[in-house]
Design a protein around this motif. Structure first.
Motif, PDB file in Angstrom:
ATOM      1  N   GLY A  32      44.309  32.367  42.610  1.00 27.12           N
ATOM      2  CA  GLY A  32      45.067  33.675  42.068  1.00 27.12           C
ATOM      3  C   GLY A  32      46.423  33.201  41.248  1.00 27.12           C
ATOM      4  O   GLY A  32      47.012  31.983  41.462  1.00 27.12           O
ATOM      5  N   THR A  69      51.636  36.582  42.669  1.00 26.52           N
ATOM      6  CA  THR A  69      50.935  37.734  42.955  1.00 26.52           C
ATOM      7  C   THR A  69      50.851  38.173  44.487  1.00 26.52           C
ATOM      8  O   THR A  69      49.966  39.172  44.487  1.00 26.52           O
ATOM      9  N   ASP A 114      38.294  34.136  45.383  1.00 27.20           N
ATOM     10  CA  ASP A 114      38.996  34.539  44.187  1.00 27.20           C
ATOM     11  C   ASP A 114      39.876  35.612  44.763  1.00 27.20           C
ATOM     12  O   ASP A 114      39.439  36.554  45.453  1.00 27.20           O
ATOM     13  N   TYR A 115      41.296  35.654  44.488  1.00 23.94           N
ATOM     14  CA  TYR A 115      42.139  36.295  45.016  1.00 23.94           C
ATOM     15  C   TYR A 115      42.743  37.644  43.815  1.00 23.94           C
ATOM     16  O   TYR A 115      42.717  37.256  42.956  1.00 23.94           O
ATOM     17  N   THR A 116      42.596  38.656  44.362  1.00 30.53           N
ATOM     18  CA  THR A 116      42.987  39.850  43.438  1.00 30.53           C
ATOM     19  C   THR A 116      43.810  40.375  44.039  1.00 30.53           C
ATOM     20  O   THR A 116      44.080  40.924  45.197  1.00 30.53           O
TER      21      THR A 116
END
Length: 785
Positions: free
Chosen positions: A172, A176, A270-272
């Motif tokens: 990411g 964030t 996967d970092y959102t």
């Protein structure tokens, strides 16, 4: 900022021919094209050092230089040449993936640093020592994170993968909230008081994975992947082995984009980021709870009014605009802190929101303006010296303190020359030291970050954004400091080491966003026309930074286009250097068209600036750049063919991307494009057969063969040798079998026989159906023609 090799001369972008190591051979000039008059000798000649012009930029005459800057419309007065040819300096560095020392580290001890941190001292193979700060998150900190964090999508799956694999990569963007998520993941796995983090490592994770004692037993560790490093499956497996040995867990923060390497999928999450509105709601509710304030004029407030107030904030147009402009969690937290003190009256919202930026700027302004009457009586230069040091400290953030001391002394002398005409002011030998120079009211410094014990000590801003606030205050609040500031930056560009030169040029570019005409007409135009490569490169660095202001892009493009059309060879070289920056990447088609105009001129025959621009443009527009190289290689104009060969040799030094990190970039796909083997073979033939580029091309060819023989995995710290790569070897044999034809047969046989003692790929090329089948394989090696 990366550290460049110290320059040994002023010129940085002029190509030189490679001769034998013991007897350097000067580069042959491109033969004149039919029908053209012989070009005059270049103005810049290695070894020539006439008396410098005291009125030119970077010559040390402060008062005369400021008089020139006041007359910003004056014609540039270029300085003298003086350095030797340095354009291939970076290209001469070993190919990424070549042989090198084994990057083994030895842990030489740990030191307790504060209540919850330990300094880990590591010795590098070359004898240098570095220090890592391992800090432990306290129970209170993690509990507070629980109260303010927003659960992200896929958190449960990420937690399960961490328990199974013990090492995961959380991919990411920086800022964030990924670190907070990583700490919460580890908190659920190892407990509240067993989460640690390695702060700001100066070594790569590949090196850390081989460091014993790095991970604490039964603890979870957060590591951040450096921006210049790509995570590999080998690194992950090394960390997984360490983690299982120590019953530990590791979360690696990766700011790179998506990778197509399938071997990393099982370790990657996967970092959102969470929606910024939810982050604002969570933090604002926590702040209102802390201050026990009422948001609705309740008779006996018990917090029922907070929800309505929070939703009103989220729906407000002004707050929504601020949230959209600064959506990152850290910025959202600052917004929540401002709103927690808002009265709820719309007319007062501007005051609450305006404090975000103004708060930082006011702190800087008060720091620069503060004075002590007692100190002024004891040492009249105390205040100017402190101000000069504070400006230099902010400007050279992340650079060694030795550079800060030197730059601040230079700035103090310039300021003193403006006031009294004395270049060397009297001063005390022992002053209050760094802490006193950065001292602010209340006993704390708003500039300096906490000392980490690193060696050499570096300038560390508590918030890197303070650099821009310092520049804003100095430029707009002190009118008399503008010209001295510009002269100071110019002296840093022309007289200091490479890291300082680059930073000074970048700051000049940032100042150009405040007043483009004043900075560009007064300084950058003269730098661009300077005979010293140092000045021309500084102009390119400055315009690269200025181009991040969208309002200035068209003006910068117009000026550079004017330099291309001018009759000044120095401006031609500067234009090529500028096209190697953001300006060139914004419009690749226009850039390639103008680069052809520059390459067609005879004044850049001995320069690598055009080739470097093509190299920097290739990752952005690979197919268009490759077509340009191929077209130039087929041109009748000799100098175009030479520039194409130079571009190919520079591109040949770049490493491929995952999953082919150990391959040359030209054999891998970039943005879905891979060069055709027949076209690549044609460019290789041009580079190997032209006397201007042949020495470097043969050296590069040898490096490619070594990649296949040693199978290195490329990393920032050097090659990690593995088994031979047969697939790469097959491709190289097929490629160079097409390259070694005609007059290259005898010459290649000479080199291959010399390399065949250590290279299996070279032996394959010597054997049928390789070039040895032509003319017999048992004859004595032919000498190169």
């Amino acid at each position: 900022m990366t550290t460049d090799t110290p320059a040994t001369g002023d010129e940085e972008n002029t190509a030189a021919n490679d001769g034998p190591r013991d007897h350097p051979v000067a580069e042959e000039k491109s033969s004149p094209d039919p029908g053209e008059a012989a070009a005059p000798a270049p103005a810049e000649q290695p070894g020539r050092s006439p008396a410098p012009d005291p009125s030119g930029p970077g010559r040390g005459d402060t008062r005369n230089r400021m008089d020139q800057l006041r007359a910003s419309g004056a014609k540039p007065d270029p300085g003298d040449s003086g350095g030797k040819d340095e354009s291939w300096r970076h290209a001469d560095d070993p190919l990424r993936g070549g042989t090198g020392p084994d990057p083994v580290f030895s842990n030489v001890g740990q030191t307790v640093y504060g209540d919850h941190a330990v300094l880990i001292n590591i010795q590098l193979p070359d004898g240098r020592r570095i220090t890592l700060l391992r800090s432990q998150r306290t129970r209170a900190e993690l509990l507070e994170t629980d109260h303010t964090s927003v659960m992200v999508d896929g958190f449960g799956d990420a937690l399960k993968r961490l328990r199974d694999k013990r090492v995961v990569v959380l991919r990411g963007g920086v800022g964030t909230g990924r670190r907070t998520t990583a700490e919460l993941m580890l908190r659920h796995v190892v407990g509240l008081d067993r989460v640690v983090g390695i702060e700001d490592p100066e070594v790569t994770l590949t090196q850390l994975a081989r460091q014993e004692g790095l991970l604490l037993k039964d603890h979870g560790t957060v590591l951040e992947l450096p921006a210049s490093e790509a995570v590999t499956i080998g690194t992950l497996r090394a960390f997984e082995l360490l983690a299982r040995t120590d019953s530990a867990y590791v979360v690696i923060l990766d700011g790179h984009g998506y990778t197509a390497d399938p071997t990393l999928t099982q370790h990657t999450v996967d970092y959102t980021p969470p929606p910024p509105e939810n982050v604002l709601r969570r933090h604002l509710r926590r702040l209102l709870l802390r201050q026990r304030g009422c948001a609705g004029n309740c008779a006996a407030c018990i917090g029922d009014c907070w929800g309505e107030f929070i939703e009103r904030c989220v729906a407000h147009d002004g707050i929504a605009t601020e949230l959209a402009a600064h959506p990152r969690p850290r910025q959202t937290v600052e917004l929540a802190q401002s709103l927690a003190g808002w009265s709820g009256v719309d007319e007062e919202l501007g005051i609450a929101l305006g404090g975000l930026r103004r708060r930082r700027r006011d702190v800087v302004a008060r720091l620069l303006k503060q004075d002590s009457a007692e100190k002024a009586l004891e040492d009249p230069q105390a205040a100017p010296r402190r101000q000069a040091f504070q400006i230099a400290y902010a400007a050279l953030h992340d650079l060694p303190l030795a550079d800060v001391f030197d730059a601040s002394e230079l700035l103090l002398g310039i300021l003193q020359a403006v006031e009294s005409g004395a270049e060397r002011p009297l001063r005390v030998v022992f002053d209050g030291g760094v802490d006193q120079m950065l001292h602010a009211w209340g006993g704390e410094s708003p500039l300096a970050a906490a000392e980490t014990g690193e060696q050499p000590r570096r300038a560390r801003l508590a918030d890197p954004r303070l650099l821009f606030d310092v520049l804003d205050v100095v430029w707009h609040d002190f009118d008399g400091v503008r010209l001295p500031l510009l002269v100071w930056l110019e002296e840093l560009v022309f007289t200091r080491r490479d890291e300082v030169r680059r930073r000074a040029a970048q700051i000049t570019g940032w100042l150009a966003t405040y007043d483009f005409d004043e900075v560009c007409n007064g300084m950058l135009r003269q730098w661009a026309a300077d005979e010293r490569g140092t000045g021309r490169q500084a102009a390119a660095w400055a315009l690269h930074v200025a181009a991040y202001d969208d309002r200035l892009v068209a003006r910068i493009q117009g000026r550079v286009l004017g330099w291309v059309r001018s009759a000044n060879p120095m401006l031609h070289d500067t234009a090529a250097r500028v096209y190697s920056t953001r300006i060139g990447r914004l419009a690749p088609a226009d850039t390639l068209r103008e680069l052809r105009t520059l390459a067609s001129r005879d004044d850049l025959n001995g320069s690598a600036s055009v080739a470097r621009a093509l190299t920097d443009l290739y990752p952005v527009a690979p197919e268009e750049t490759w077509r340009t190289l191929v077209d130039w290689n087929d041109e009748k104009l000799h100098r175009l063919r030479v520039h194409a060969a130079r571009g190919m040799t520079l591109l040949g030094r770049l490493a491929g991307r995952a999953p082919h990190e150990g391959w040359p970039l030209l054999l891998t796909a970039v943005e879905g494009f891979t060069p055709e083997p027949t076209e690549l073979a044609g460019l290789w033939r041009g580079a190997l057969g032209d006397p201007t580029t042949a020495p470097r091309a043969w050296k590069l060819l040898h490096a490619w063969l070594q990649l296949a023989d040693e199978g290195p995995v490329l990393a920032d710290e050097g090659p990690v040798l593995a088994d031979e790569d047969p697939v790469l070897g097959d491709q190289l044999v097929a490629l160079f079998s097409e390259v070694f034809v005609g007059r290259l047969v005898g010459r290649s046989r000479f080199y291959l026989r010399d390399w065949s003692r250590q290279s299996a790929t070279a032996r394959r090329l010597l054997a049928p159906p390789g070039i040895a089948a032509v003319g017999g394989a048992t004859t004595a090696p032919s000498q190169p023609t």
